[in-house]
Design a protein around this motif. Structure first.
Motif, mmCIF file in Angstrom:
data_model
loop_
_atom_site.group_PDB
_atom_site.id
_atom_site.type_symbol
_atom_site.label_atom_id
_atom_site.label_comp_id
_atom_site.label_asym_id
_atom_site.label_seq_id
_atom_site.Cartn_x
_atom_site.Cartn_y
_atom_site.Cartn_z
ATOM 1 N N GLN A 199 55.552 -43.939 -16.948
ATOM 2 C CA GLN A 199 55.226 -42.742 -15.868
ATOM 3 C C GLN A 199 56.600 -41.964 -15.607
ATOM 4 N N LYS B 89 54.994 -30.797 -15.702
ATOM 5 C CA LYS B 89 53.844 -30.370 -16.543
ATOM 6 C C LYS B 89 53.735 -31.555 -17.868
ATOM 7 N N VAL B 90 52.748 -32.017 -18.298
ATOM 8 C CA VAL B 90 52.515 -32.588 -19.354
ATOM 9 C C VAL B 90 51.748 -31.907 -20.465
ATOM 10 N N GLN C 151 49.869 -28.956 -18.849
ATOM 11 C CA GLN C 151 49.260 -29.250 -17.477
ATOM 12 C C GLN C 151 50.027 -29.622 -16.434
ATOM 13 N N ARG D 115 51.287 -31.750 -13.441
ATOM 14 C CA ARG D 115 50.764 -33.155 -13.015
ATOM 15 C C ARG D 115 51.658 -33.235 -11.488
ATOM 16 N N GLN D 116 52.700 -32.776 -11.345
ATOM 17 C CA GLN D 116 53.612 -32.975 -9.977
ATOM 18 C C GLN D 116 53.929 -31.685 -9.603
ATOM 19 N N GLY E 208 51.520 -37.276 -7.516
ATOM 20 C CA GLY E 208 50.953 -36.711 -8.771
ATOM 21 C C GLY E 208 51.557 -37.332 -10.063
ATOM 22 N N SER F 25 51.639 -39.755 -13.210
ATOM 23 C CA SER F 25 50.630 -40.417 -14.146
ATOM 24 C C SER F 25 51.055 -40.915 -15.295
ATOM 25 N N VAL G 206 51.945 -41.311 -19.338
ATOM 26 C CA VAL G 206 52.249 -40.248 -20.524
ATOM 27 C C VAL G 206 52.142 -41.301 -21.784
ATOM 28 N N ASP H 53 53.547 -36.862 -26.229
ATOM 29 C CA ASP H 53 53.164 -36.099 -25.038
ATOM 30 C C ASP H 53 54.569 -35.141 -24.662
#
Ligand SMILES: [Mg+2]
Ligand SMILES: [Mg+2]
Ligand SMILES: [Mg+2]
Lengths: 219, 219
Positions: A66, A148-149, A152, A154-155, A192, A194, A196, A200
């Motif tokens: 993460q 962004k990942v 998108q 994420r945080q 946020g 998550s 990966v 990615d």
């Protein structure tokens, strides 16, 4: 004073000190208690530095890598027991950083009472942006950090939400661990986080002022 | 290769990697399980280095400071995923070291699942001897390490008792954390750890080949 170039602090700086649970929402999402009267500290070694253009390679023992987007503080001079009122004078600038975390390993370390080294200090665990001179971010407590990942979001969090603001961190840390020129302090991550995966693409930023990209690759 | 002088590795080396529970008797005396298939790792920052002539100052938050006498490995060159068979070729020499530990703090860290930073990484937490060139200790696995406090023997152990011998440690660590020239690896402590107090004099040695003295001082 200095003959070293802060623009390449990762090449010669000797210390990375990280602060955990410095944003309440993030502490809650991991089920952690908030820190008490004092920040929670852990270390990464300088071998953890990774620069854009290099891939993030997950450690072989983890299945849950993460990224945590964080504001990094780069010290322009060293000191011990620095008073909060003087702390900003020790800062040379900033860096945008990812505190790469092997979350499954960290959970095991916490359960067993082990040091967090395997979870936090592995190679590639500290991707960093270019050095950001101090005058480019005149108010470091009013910045939006984002991650962004694959495009998108994420945080996203605001540095005004830090439980312990920058002068408090510098003062507290320097009372225990002497700070030196070129040291980096990671100030904690907003909510946020998550997982990966391989391939990615991670893009992190500070508002629209600074941005950096890294790709995850197992080889 | 190198232009750096290993004789002053503590002035420029960027990493201190410590191995916990590498002597069975010591793991037992602290009530710890033996390590599993792999060594237990934690970090100290280079600001922890202390040289003879300077006093050991306990961190303000601890009432149970304990020295752990350890053989230190000084890397002459860096590398990743070093095979055990080649590991001794990366060694430049040794140092006699004390892994100063805030034992009460460490117990709290273990109980809370916190990183060990406050227990292990404070200023003065890594007293080191002069550099010992490799050829002065031709068999590093047949050395007696000892520690006296105010002239009384507290710790004595033999490096043949290491659960993970030196090549195993170098190989294992370098698979997770890239090693660099000037890095120090602390190889763990034998049994007999105990508290020290203000004004205590610590004398540590390797057989009668190397010795060093430090005094404990709160100011
Ligand atoms: Mg973090
Ligand atoms: Mg640690
Ligand atoms: Mg030890």
């Amino acid at each position: 004073m200095s003959v070293r170039d802060l623009h390449s602090f990762w090449e010669w700086g000797r210390k990375i000190i990280c602060v955990g649970r410095n944003y309440a929402e993030h502490a809650r999402e991991l089920g952690n208690p908030l820190p008490g009267a004092e920040p929670l500290l852990f270390l990464k070694p300088p071998s953890a530095y990774l620069r854009p253009g290099s891939a993030i390679r997950p450690p072989r023992y983890s299945r849950r890598l993460q990224p945590e987007v964080e504001l990094g503080l780069v010290l322009a001079k060293g000191g011990s027991s620095i008073p909060q009122e003087e702390a900003m004078g020790y800062l040379g600038g900033y860096a945008l950083c990812l505190d790469m975390t092997a979350r499954d390993t960290q959970e095991e370390c916490k359960r067993k009472g082990h040091p967090w080294t395997l979870a936090k200090a592995f190679d590639c665990s500290c991707p960093v942006s270019d050095f950001i001179p101090k005058d480019k971010l005149p108010d470091p407590h009013s910045l939006t950090l984002w991650l962004k990942v694959n495009g998108q979001l994420r945080q996203q969090g605001h540095t005004s939400q830090m439980l312990f603001p920058i002068p408090h961190l510098i003062s507290y840390i320097s009372g225990i661990i002497r700070l030196e020129e070129g040291d980096l302090i990671l100030t904690g991550t907003p909510a946020g986080v998550s997982d990966v995966q391989e391939d990615d693409e991670l893009q992190a930023g500070i508002d629209d002022l600074v941005t950096m990209k890294f790709k995850v690759k197992s080889d």
